[in-house]
Design an enzyme around this catalytic site. Sequence first.
Site, short mmCIF file in Angstrom:
data_model
loop_
_atom_site.label_atom_id
_atom_site.label_comp_id
_atom_site.label_asym_id
_atom_site.label_seq_id
_atom_site.Cartn_x
_atom_site.Cartn_y
_atom_site.Cartn_z
CE1 TYR A 159 -3.53 2.71 1.28
CE2 TYR A 159 -1.82 3.26 2.88
CZ TYR A 159 -3.02 3.56 2.25
OH TYR A 159 -3.68 4.71 2.58
P1 NDP Z 1 -13.14 5.29 3.32
O1 NDP Z 1 -13.10 3.80 3.28
O2 NDP Z 1 -13.81 5.96 4.46
O3 NDP Z 1 -13.77 5.86 1.98
C1 NDP Z 1 -13.27 5.40 0.75
C2 NDP Z 1 -13.90 6.18 -0.37
O4 NDP Z 1 -13.31 5.75 -1.60
C3 NDP Z 1 -15.39 5.92 -0.53
O5 NDP Z 1 -15.98 7.08 -1.07
C4 NDP Z 1 -15.44 4.78 -1.54
O6 NDP Z 1 -16.65 4.75 -2.30
C5 NDP Z 1 -14.28 5.14 -2.43
N1 NDP Z 1 -13.67 4.00 -3.08
C6 NDP Z 1 -13.13 2.88 -2.51
N2 NDP Z 1 -12.63 2.07 -3.46
C7 NDP Z 1 -12.86 2.66 -4.65
C8 NDP Z 1 -12.60 2.32 -5.99
N3 NDP Z 1 -12.01 1.16 -6.34
N4 NDP Z 1 -12.97 3.18 -6.97
C9 NDP Z 1 -13.58 4.34 -6.66
N5 NDP Z 1 -13.89 4.73 -5.40
C10 NDP Z 1 -13.53 3.89 -4.41
O7 NDP Z 1 -11.59 5.71 3.21
P2 NDP Z 1 -10.84 7.05 3.71
O8 NDP Z 1 -11.73 8.20 3.49
O9 NDP Z 1 -10.27 6.81 5.04
O10 NDP Z 1 -9.62 7.08 2.67
C11 NDP Z 1 -9.57 8.01 1.61
C12 NDP Z 1 -8.14 8.10 1.10
O11 NDP Z 1 -7.28 8.51 2.16
C13 NDP Z 1 -7.56 6.80 0.55
O12 NDP Z 1 -6.80 7.08 -0.60
C14 NDP Z 1 -6.64 6.33 1.66
O13 NDP Z 1 -5.60 5.55 1.16
C15 NDP Z 1 -6.16 7.64 2.24
N6 NDP Z 1 -5.69 7.61 3.61
C16 NDP Z 1 -6.54 7.29 4.64
C17 NDP Z 1 -6.07 7.30 5.94
C18 NDP Z 1 -6.93 6.95 7.10
O14 NDP Z 1 -6.37 6.74 8.20
N7 NDP Z 1 -8.24 6.88 6.99
C19 NDP Z 1 -4.68 7.63 6.25
C20 NDP Z 1 -3.90 7.98 5.10
C21 NDP Z 1 -4.40 7.96 3.84
P3 NDP Z 1 -17.99 4.00 -1.73
O15 NDP Z 1 -18.47 4.81 -0.54
O16 NDP Z 1 -18.97 4.05 -2.85
O17 NDP Z 1 -17.57 2.63 -1.33
#
Ligand code: NDP
Length: 254
Positions: A159
């Site tokens: 990742y």
């Molecule tokens: P969530 O799981 O809360 O939300 C994920 C979001 O991404 C949702 O809107 C989901 O859509 C969408 N999603 C997931 N997979 C896909 C895909 N294959 N194609 C399109 N949309 C997709 O995650 P976070 O908000 O926590 O994470 C957001 C970003 O932040 C990510 O890139 C993650 O790597 C990064 N991040 C998060 C951290 C954390 O601690 N939370 C720390 C550091 C980075 P749907 O609702 O329709 O499923």
Amino acid sequence: MATENKIAVVTGGSRGLGKNMALRLAADGLDIILTYRSQKDEAETVIKEIEQLGRKAVALPLDVGISSTFDSFFQQISATLTEKWNRSTFDFLINNAGIDAASLIPQTTEEAFDSLVNIHFKGVYFLTQKALPLLADNGGIVNVSTGLTRFATPGYAAYASMKGAVEIFTKYLAKELGSRGIRANLVAPGIIETDFTKAALEAHPGLGAFLSSQTALGRIGQPDDIGGVVSFLCSANARWVTAQRIEASGGMFL
Ligand code: NDP
């Protein structure tokens, strides 16, 4: 003459950090096109909240892991821009969508690795590439990385490697697009309480307290800690900021 609102496209805007970014950008005066993968109802709820802020918003389906769909996605974006905004371009692309997938190096399957590449790197690369004709000059790109590219936590080799690739990509975007006035930056959150981290925090009692103890500001992050940083990068206040990695982790593992 009324000035036209800037428009931001936020991937993964239905939940978590993307939802917070979309709401914060809207509160700061931008119109929003957000994407969701499966949670259409949650996306529509975010759209309503944005409209209550007096901004225009649309939710479109997108799987960032399937690059063969990107051409039709941008055709939809084009049609939406014309219909709703009478414009042919948007101003900011926020590559936020992503999944959590942890496994130690010996246990990482090629399938899990490929899924991470497709969603976290290939998807970001080609979605951005295909966005370029629609991205207005003097606009911007914000990619979302992670604190895990600075510090190593077992289980996140694949990742974090993809996110590291996005960090390099961001620097190249800034270089190649600077002549169009387009800025490219990166926000690297530390651990934030969202659905993404829920399972790990619940499965390991004490993890939250440990991580808080390793964070200068003494707690785990909340989505509200991130949206404002993205909005800053999409504002005129950041007009001289490009090719930067801004970590928003409350000072994790210093
Ligand atoms: P969530 O799981 O809360 O939300 C994920 C979001 O991404 C949702 O809107 C989901 O859509 C969408 N999603 C997931 N997979 C896909 C895909 N294959 N194609 C399109 N949309 C997709 O995650 P976070 O908000 O926590 O994470 C957001 C970003 O932040 C990510 O890139 C993650 O790597 C990064 N991040 C998060 C951290 C954390 O601690 N939370 C720390 C550091 C980075 P749907 O609702 O329709 O499923």
